[in-house]
Design a protein around this motif. Sequence first.
Motif, PDB file in Angstrom:
ATOM      1  N   UNK A 228      31.351 -22.043   1.145  1.00 50.63           N
ATOM      2  CA  UNK A 228      32.674 -22.247   1.737  1.00 50.63           C
ATOM      3  C   UNK A 228      32.790 -21.653   3.133  1.00 50.63           C
ATOM      4  N   UNK A 229      31.832 -20.797   3.492  1.00 46.63           N
ATOM      5  CA  UNK A 229      31.890 -20.114   4.781  1.00 46.63           C
ATOM      6  C   UNK A 229      31.079 -20.798   5.872  1.00 46.63           C
ATOM      7  N   UNK A 230      30.315 -21.829   5.524  1.00 45.75           N
ATOM      8  CA  UNK A 230      29.383 -22.378   6.511  1.00 45.75           C
ATOM      9  C   UNK A 230      29.194 -23.877   6.335  1.00 45.75           C
ATOM     10  N   UNK A 231      28.838 -24.509   7.422  1.00 41.95           N
ATOM     11  CA  UNK A 231      28.440 -25.919   7.395  1.00 41.95           C
ATOM     12  C   UNK A 231      26.913 -26.053   7.373  1.00 41.95           C
ATOM     13  N   UNK A 232      26.204 -24.924   7.449  1.00 41.04           N
ATOM     14  CA  UNK A 232      24.748 -24.946   7.526  1.00 41.04           C
ATOM     15  C   UNK A 232      24.111 -25.132   6.150  1.00 41.04           C
ATOM     16  N   UNK A 233      22.915 -25.725   6.098  1.00 41.48           N
ATOM     17  CA  UNK A 233      22.158 -25.748   4.834  1.00 41.48           C
ATOM     18  C   UNK A 233      21.879 -24.324   4.364  1.00 41.48           C
ATOM     19  N   UNK A 234      21.857 -24.138   3.049  1.00 38.09           N
ATOM     20  CA  UNK A 234      21.583 -22.836   2.458  1.00 38.09           C
ATOM     21  C   UNK A 234      20.273 -22.897   1.682  1.00 38.09           C
ATOM     22  N   UNK A 235      19.360 -22.009   2.028  1.00 35.94           N
ATOM     23  CA  UNK A 235      18.059 -21.906   1.374  1.00 35.94           C
ATOM     24  C   UNK A 235      18.004 -20.553   0.679  1.00 35.94           C
ATOM     25  N   UNK A 236      17.518 -20.516  -0.556  1.00 39.87           N
ATOM     26  CA  UNK A 236      17.355 -19.251  -1.273  1.00 39.87           C
ATOM     27  C   UNK A 236      15.903 -18.807  -1.187  1.00 39.87           C
ATOM     28  N   UNK A 237      15.703 -17.563  -0.771  1.00 39.67           N
ATOM     29  CA  UNK A 237      14.351 -17.010  -0.628  1.00 39.67           C
ATOM     30  C   UNK A 237      14.129 -15.926  -1.678  1.00 39.67           C
ATOM     31  N   UNK A 238      13.015 -16.047  -2.399  1.00 40.88           N
ATOM     32  CA  UNK A 238      12.677 -15.040  -3.394  1.00 40.88           C
ATOM     33  C   UNK A 238      12.694 -15.570  -4.814  1.00 40.88           C
ATOM     34  N   UNK A 239      12.429 -16.862  -4.972  1.00 40.12           N
ATOM     35  CA  UNK A 239      12.427 -17.486  -6.299  1.00 40.12           C
ATOM     36  C   UNK A 239      11.018 -17.418  -6.888  1.00 40.12           C
ATOM     37  N   UNK A 240      10.906 -16.903  -8.102  1.00 40.61           N
ATOM     38  CA  UNK A 240       9.638 -16.910  -8.837  1.00 40.61           C
ATOM     39  C   UNK A 240       9.768 -17.578 -10.200  1.00 40.61           C
ATOM     40  N   UNK A 241      10.981 -17.683 -10.714  1.00 46.01           N
ATOM     41  CA  UNK A 241      11.202 -18.242 -12.047  1.00 46.01           C
ATOM     42  C   UNK A 241      11.616 -19.710 -11.967  1.00 46.01           C
ATOM     43  N   UNK A 242      10.983 -20.595 -12.731  1.00 47.60           N
ATOM     44  CA  UNK A 242      11.454 -21.984 -12.796  1.00 47.60           C
ATOM     45  C   UNK A 242      12.904 -22.087 -13.257  1.00 47.60           C
ATOM     46  N   UNK A 243      13.343 -21.167 -14.122  1.00 47.57           N
ATOM     47  CA  UNK A 243      14.735 -21.181 -14.586  1.00 47.57           C
ATOM     48  C   UNK A 243      15.686 -20.921 -13.427  1.00 47.57           C
ATOM     49  N   UNK A 244      15.326 -19.973 -12.562  1.00 48.53           N
ATOM     50  CA  UNK A 244      16.169 -19.700 -11.399  1.00 48.53           C
ATOM     51  C   UNK A 244      16.140 -20.869 -10.417  1.00 48.53           C
ATOM     52  N   UNK A 245      15.008 -21.555 -10.323  1.00 50.51           N
ATOM     53  CA  UNK A 245      14.937 -22.731  -9.455  1.00 50.51           C
ATOM     54  C   UNK A 245      15.911 -23.803  -9.928  1.00 50.51           C
ATOM     55  N   UNK A 246      15.968 -24.017 -11.230  1.00 54.03           N
ATOM     56  CA  UNK A 246      16.892 -25.013 -11.771  1.00 54.03           C
ATOM     57  C   UNK A 246      18.339 -24.582 -11.551  1.00 54.03           C
ATOM     58  N   UNK A 248      19.423 -22.737  -9.151  1.00 49.44           N
ATOM     59  CA  UNK A 248      19.690 -22.896  -7.724  1.00 49.44           C
ATOM     60  C   UNK A 248      20.047 -24.339  -7.386  1.00 49.44           C
ATOM     61  N   UNK A 249      19.324 -25.272  -7.965  1.00 49.30           N
ATOM     62  CA  UNK A 249      19.622 -26.684  -7.729  1.00 49.30           C
ATOM     63  C   UNK A 249      21.001 -27.040  -8.283  1.00 49.30           C
ATOM     64  N   UNK A 250      21.331 -26.493  -9.434  1.00 51.99           N
ATOM     65  CA  UNK A 250      22.659 -26.744 -10.005  1.00 51.99           C
ATOM     66  C   UNK A 250      23.768 -26.199  -9.115  1.00 51.99           C
ATOM     67  N   UNK A 251      23.452 -25.167  -8.336  1.00 45.29           N
ATOM     68  CA  UNK A 251      24.435 -24.588  -7.423  1.00 45.29           C
ATOM     69  C   UNK A 251      24.391 -25.231  -6.038  1.00 45.29           C
ATOM     70  N   UNK A 252      23.623 -26.301  -5.904  1.00 47.34           N
ATOM     71  CA  UNK A 252      23.671 -27.111  -4.698  1.00 47.34           C
ATOM     72  C   UNK A 252      22.970 -26.550  -3.482  1.00 47.34           C
ATOM     73  N   UNK A 253      21.954 -25.700  -3.691  1.00 47.37           N
ATOM     74  CA  UNK A 253      21.242 -25.180  -2.529  1.00 47.37           C
ATOM     75  C   UNK A 253      20.415 -26.289  -1.881  1.00 47.37           C
ATOM     76  N   UNK A 254      20.042 -26.063  -0.635  1.00 42.33           N
ATOM     77  CA  UNK A 254      19.359 -27.086   0.160  1.00 42.33           C
ATOM     78  C   UNK A 254      17.874 -26.833   0.330  1.00 42.33           C
ATOM     79  N   UNK A 255      17.365 -25.768  -0.261  1.00 41.72           N
ATOM     80  CA  UNK A 255      15.950 -25.459  -0.175  1.00 41.72           C
ATOM     81  C   UNK A 255      15.654 -24.163  -0.892  1.00 41.72           C
ATOM     82  N   UNK A 256      14.381 -23.953  -1.228  1.00 40.89           N
ATOM     83  CA  UNK A 256      13.944 -22.747  -1.927  1.00 40.89           C
ATOM     84  C   UNK A 256      12.685 -22.202  -1.268  1.00 40.89           C
ATOM     85  N   UNK A 257      12.567 -20.876  -1.277  1.00 40.59           N
ATOM     86  CA  UNK A 257      11.334 -20.228  -0.853  1.00 40.59           C
ATOM     87  C   UNK A 257      10.763 -19.475  -2.048  1.00 40.59           C
ATOM     88  N   UNK A 258       9.595 -19.915  -2.499  1.00 38.63           N
ATOM     89  CA  UNK A 258       8.883 -19.222  -3.572  1.00 38.63           C
ATOM     90  C   UNK A 258       8.225 -18.001  -2.944  1.00 38.63           C
TER      91      UNK A 258
END
Length: 368
Positions: A228-246, A248-258
């Motif tokens: 709600x604070x930005x128009x920029x794509x949001x990428x999450x950095x620090x993902x190691x779990x496939x469960x967290x990756x899923x 993250x996608x459910x929360x509409x992120x625009x990219x992931x860094x393993x």
Amino acid sequence: MSPHLDHIPADLVSAADYQRYAQRMMSANASAYIDSAAADELSHAANLQAFARHRLHPRVLADVQGGHSRCRLPGLALAMPILLAPVAYQKLVHPDAERSAAYAASVMGSSMLVSTLASTPLEEIAAASPSPLWFQLYWQHDRAVVAQLVQRAEAAGYTALVLTVDAPLAGVRNVEQRAGFALPDGVAAVNLAGMVPYQPALAAGQSGVFDGMMAIAPRWADIAWLRSQTRLPIVLKGILSPHDAELALQHGVDGLVVSNHGGRVLDTVPAALDALPAIAAVVQGRVPLLLDGGIRRGSDVFKALALGASAVLIGRPFIHALAVAGALGVAHLLRTLHEELEVTMALTGCRTLADIGPHCLWPAPPAA
């Protein structure tokens, strides 16, 4: 600290060579910060060892004329799938610090993720780069500070926000502790200047971890607020779990860094490369997937792409190059890795990044 080189010596031809030179040129204090990892440093070592376990599948007589290694990420058009990872306090190794690194990356057709803990104002770093950058965000205890950082990044022209989610509190880095690491005068997290430090008021019996630092750590619900604070794509950095990756996608992120944060936060977690395939299987190409940790060769970049990454980040190697020769060193390192990647592509019959896949790696031997 020795003076920085104004040329590239003939025997400096790889990332390992930059590390060798940097060991002589960085102060002991800087080395304790840059080169250390958490606890017994097993995850840091695992990041490097993981690449050695994978063997390339060479192909001959392939027509790869006109090939290239260009790639696109949100807001970035790159000559190579190699970016500079967010690294704090780069003035520890070079006075021009993040400005030199960002400029070198841009000139070579790469880009940099600028750390919240940069030792140069984020606006100055963006101004030094002829092409766009991403901004790495560390969550702060005051949402007003987070919003201000986001607004500053947008105004300065950054094209994505990279929220680091694997370090809500610092790792136990024994090397730093033994060395008595401290930021020297003139090196600070200047982008947080004026922020009131977080000082939890703990009652008797409360934990500094659970009731202190983790009480202000970001949670999944905060992703919606950040959106709600930005128009920029949001990428999450620090993902190691496939469960967290899923999630993250459910929360509409625009990219992931393993990433396992270079082994600097929690020791004995898997190598980033080992975690990548299962996460790639979850993501299924729905968002860009980057890998951070252990890249030392262009062939390592290739292996990460073969296992599902869209691009990779390099951290310690470019800091070593910055310590040795400033912007010239960072540019030379990127050119070296880029050339190594394209040589690997050519000798495995891959004309573009789209041709790289699991079939480019030799099948693992059967378990004994």
